[in-house]
Design a protein around this motif. Structure first.
Motif, short mmCIF file in Angstrom:
data_model
loop_
_atom_site.label_atom_id
_atom_site.label_comp_id
_atom_site.label_asym_id
_atom_site.label_seq_id
_atom_site.Cartn_x
_atom_site.Cartn_y
_atom_site.Cartn_z
N LYS A 27 5.16 -16.72 -27.76
CA LYS A 27 5.73 -17.81 -28.58
C LYS A 27 6.63 -17.10 -29.91
O LYS A 27 5.79 -15.96 -30.29
CB LYS A 27 4.97 -18.69 -29.29
CG LYS A 27 3.83 -19.31 -28.15
CD LYS A 27 4.48 -20.19 -27.29
CE LYS A 27 3.75 -21.11 -26.38
NZ LYS A 27 4.57 -22.04 -25.71
N VAL A 29 9.09 -18.02 -33.18
CA VAL A 29 9.93 -18.56 -34.13
C VAL A 29 10.98 -18.05 -34.71
O VAL A 29 10.67 -16.96 -35.40
CB VAL A 29 8.96 -19.42 -35.07
CG1 VAL A 29 9.77 -20.31 -36.24
CG2 VAL A 29 8.00 -20.17 -34.24
N THR A 155 5.92 -27.23 -40.78
CA THR A 155 4.98 -26.26 -40.12
C THR A 155 4.35 -26.76 -39.03
O THR A 155 4.19 -26.22 -37.98
CB THR A 155 4.39 -25.31 -41.00
OG1 THR A 155 5.05 -24.88 -42.21
CG2 THR A 155 3.56 -24.41 -40.32
N GLN A 156 3.88 -27.95 -39.23
CA GLN A 156 3.15 -28.74 -38.19
C GLN A 156 3.89 -29.07 -37.15
O GLN A 156 3.56 -29.01 -35.98
CB GLN A 156 2.34 -30.12 -38.82
CG GLN A 156 1.15 -29.63 -40.04
CD GLN A 156 0.82 -30.90 -40.49
OE1 GLN A 156 1.23 -32.06 -40.53
NE2 GLN A 156 -0.50 -30.70 -40.91
N GLU A 159 4.66 -25.90 -34.69
CA GLU A 159 3.38 -25.49 -34.08
C GLU A 159 3.44 -26.49 -32.93
O GLU A 159 2.80 -26.01 -31.95
CB GLU A 159 2.08 -25.30 -35.04
CG GLU A 159 2.18 -24.35 -36.01
CD GLU A 159 0.94 -23.66 -36.31
OE1 GLU A 159 0.13 -24.52 -36.75
OE2 GLU A 159 0.78 -22.52 -35.86
N THR A 162 5.97 -25.38 -30.35
CA THR A 162 5.56 -24.33 -29.47
C THR A 162 4.49 -24.33 -28.60
O THR A 162 4.32 -23.57 -27.89
CB THR A 162 5.14 -23.17 -30.72
OG1 THR A 162 4.01 -23.62 -31.29
CG2 THR A 162 6.28 -22.77 -31.60
N GLU A 163 3.88 -25.69 -28.57
CA GLU A 163 3.09 -25.99 -27.25
C GLU A 163 3.90 -26.19 -26.08
O GLU A 163 3.36 -26.04 -24.91
CB GLU A 163 2.36 -26.96 -27.75
CG GLU A 163 1.18 -26.77 -28.83
CD GLU A 163 0.22 -28.02 -29.20
OE1 GLU A 163 0.59 -29.13 -28.50
OE2 GLU A 163 -0.42 -27.90 -30.35
N THR A 180 8.28 -21.61 -45.49
CA THR A 180 7.76 -21.61 -43.97
C THR A 180 7.30 -20.47 -43.32
O THR A 180 6.21 -20.63 -42.59
CB THR A 180 9.14 -22.35 -43.11
OG1 THR A 180 9.68 -23.63 -43.50
CG2 THR A 180 8.61 -22.76 -41.60
N LEU A 184 3.57 -20.22 -41.78
CA LEU A 184 2.99 -19.90 -40.72
C LEU A 184 2.27 -18.64 -40.52
O LEU A 184 1.42 -18.70 -39.51
CB LEU A 184 4.54 -19.55 -39.94
CG LEU A 184 5.29 -20.89 -39.50
CD1 LEU A 184 6.57 -20.48 -38.94
CD2 LEU A 184 4.59 -21.86 -38.41
N LYS A 187 -1.20 -19.41 -40.80
CA LYS A 187 -1.53 -19.84 -39.61
C LYS A 187 -1.90 -18.82 -38.43
O LYS A 187 -2.12 -19.22 -37.31
CB LYS A 187 -0.87 -21.20 -39.19
CG LYS A 187 -0.82 -22.20 -40.39
CD LYS A 187 0.13 -23.65 -39.75
CE LYS A 187 -0.25 -24.67 -40.81
NZ LYS A 187 -1.42 -25.21 -40.27
N TRP A 189 0.47 -16.49 -37.46
CA TRP A 189 1.71 -15.88 -36.84
C TRP A 189 2.01 -14.75 -37.59
O TRP A 189 1.81 -14.24 -38.65
CB TRP A 189 3.04 -17.02 -37.28
CG TRP A 189 2.92 -18.06 -36.21
CD1 TRP A 189 2.06 -19.26 -36.62
CD2 TRP A 189 3.56 -18.41 -34.96
NE1 TRP A 189 2.42 -20.00 -35.52
CE2 TRP A 189 3.39 -19.89 -34.78
CE3 TRP A 189 4.79 -17.74 -34.57
CZ2 TRP A 189 3.92 -20.51 -33.63
CZ3 TRP A 189 5.12 -18.38 -33.19
CH2 TRP A 189 4.78 -19.58 -32.82
N LYS A 206 3.63 -15.18 -31.92
CA LYS A 206 2.15 -15.33 -31.82
C LYS A 206 1.69 -15.04 -30.44
O LYS A 206 2.55 -15.59 -29.38
CB LYS A 206 2.01 -16.82 -32.34
CG LYS A 206 0.49 -17.23 -32.71
CD LYS A 206 0.33 -18.41 -33.42
CE LYS A 206 -1.05 -18.75 -33.95
NZ LYS A 206 -1.15 -20.07 -34.44
#
Length: 206
Positions: A27, A29, A155-156, A159, A162-163, A180, A184, A187, A189, A206
Motif C-alpha cells: 500500500k 499513499v 486519515t480514516q 485508510e 487503502t483497503e 496527515t 498516518l 498509525k 505507515w 505500509k
C-alpha cells in the motif's frame, strides 16, 4: 458530503525514484502539495493587507514559473483532489482529466489572520499567525482543534480507501499534508520520502 466520486482516465508521467521502498509493502499513499500560487508574493505589509493576501491566496491561479522538480507516476492510482483552486490546477498540470474523488477533508487548514500593529513580510505573517493559531487564538476561520479533527477524519478516509486501492495520490496542501503524514505515521505507515515545498511529493507505505 465531504467527498464525491467520478470516473477518471489513467495516464503516464515520470516516476520518482523508488529508493528505500520496502519490497513487502503493498500500500502506498502519495501526498502532493500544490504548485506556487501566483499571488504568493513576500512583500512587507500591514495586518489589513495581510488579510487581503490570505484571501487572494485562496483564489489564486498557479505561478507559470513554478514547476515540479519531480513528477510521481499515477498509474493504477486512486486520485483525490482538494476542492481548492490551487490543488485542482495542480492536478490539471499533472494531466488529470478526471479525478476519482474531490474531498473537502483535504482542503488546507485555514490560514489565520489577526489585527496586529506590525508590518511584516507576507510569509512572516503566515508564520506568526500560525504560531498564535497553534496556541489557540481564534478568529473568523477554522480553529486549530477543528482542523486537527478534520485531518483525523481524512486519515480514516485514507485508510478505508487503502483497503480497496493499493495506491492513493492526493493533491493537497502544505499544512494538511504535514498533519496527515504525522497522523498516518502514528498509525503504522512508514515514510519513504518527504518534501513540503511547493509541488513537493511525500510518500508513505505500509
Amino acid at each position: 458530503m465531504a467527498y464525491h466520486s467520478a470516473s477518471r482516465l489513467k495516464y503516464l508521467t515520470t516516476d520518482v525514484g523508488s529508493n528505500g521502498m520496502d519490497k513487502q509493502a503493498t500500500k502506498e499513499v502519495v501526498l502532493i502539495r500544490h504548485g506556487k500560487p501566483i499571488s504568493a508574493h513576500n512583500d512587507k505589509i500591514n495586518a489589513a493587507q495581510y488579510t487581503k493576501w490570505v484571501r487572494a491566496y485562496g483564489k489564486s491561479a498557479l505561478d507559470p514559473q513554478s514547476t515540479p522538480k519531480h513528477k510521481t507516476h499515477l498509474n493504477n492510482s486512486y486520485v483525490i483532489v482538494s476542492p481548492l483552486r490551487r490543488a485542482k490546477l495542480s492536478a490539471e498540470y499533472y494531466g488529470v482529466d478526471y479525478i476519482d474523488e474531490e474531498c473537502a477533508l483535504l482542503r488546507e487548514m485555514d490560514i489565520p489572520y489577526y489585527k496586529l500593529p506590525f508590518r511584516l513580510k507576507a510569509w512572516h505573517w503566515v508564520l506568526l499567525s500560525r504560531m498564535l493559531w497553534f496556541f489557540g487564538m481564534t478568529g473568523r476561520f477554522e480553529s486549530f482543534s477543528s482542523a486537527k479533527a478534520r485531518v483525523a477524519a481524512l486519515t480514516q478516509r485514507i485508510e478505508m480507501l487503502t483497503e480497496e486501492h493499493e495506491r492513493l495520490v492526493l493533491f493537497g496542501h502544505g499544512m494538511t499534508n504535514l498533519f496527515t503524514r504525522k497522523k498516518l505515521m502514528k498509525k503504522g505507515w512508514r515514510l519513504k520520502s518527504k518534501d513540503s515545498e511547493f509541488w513537493g511529493v511525500t510518500v508513505l507505505y505500509k
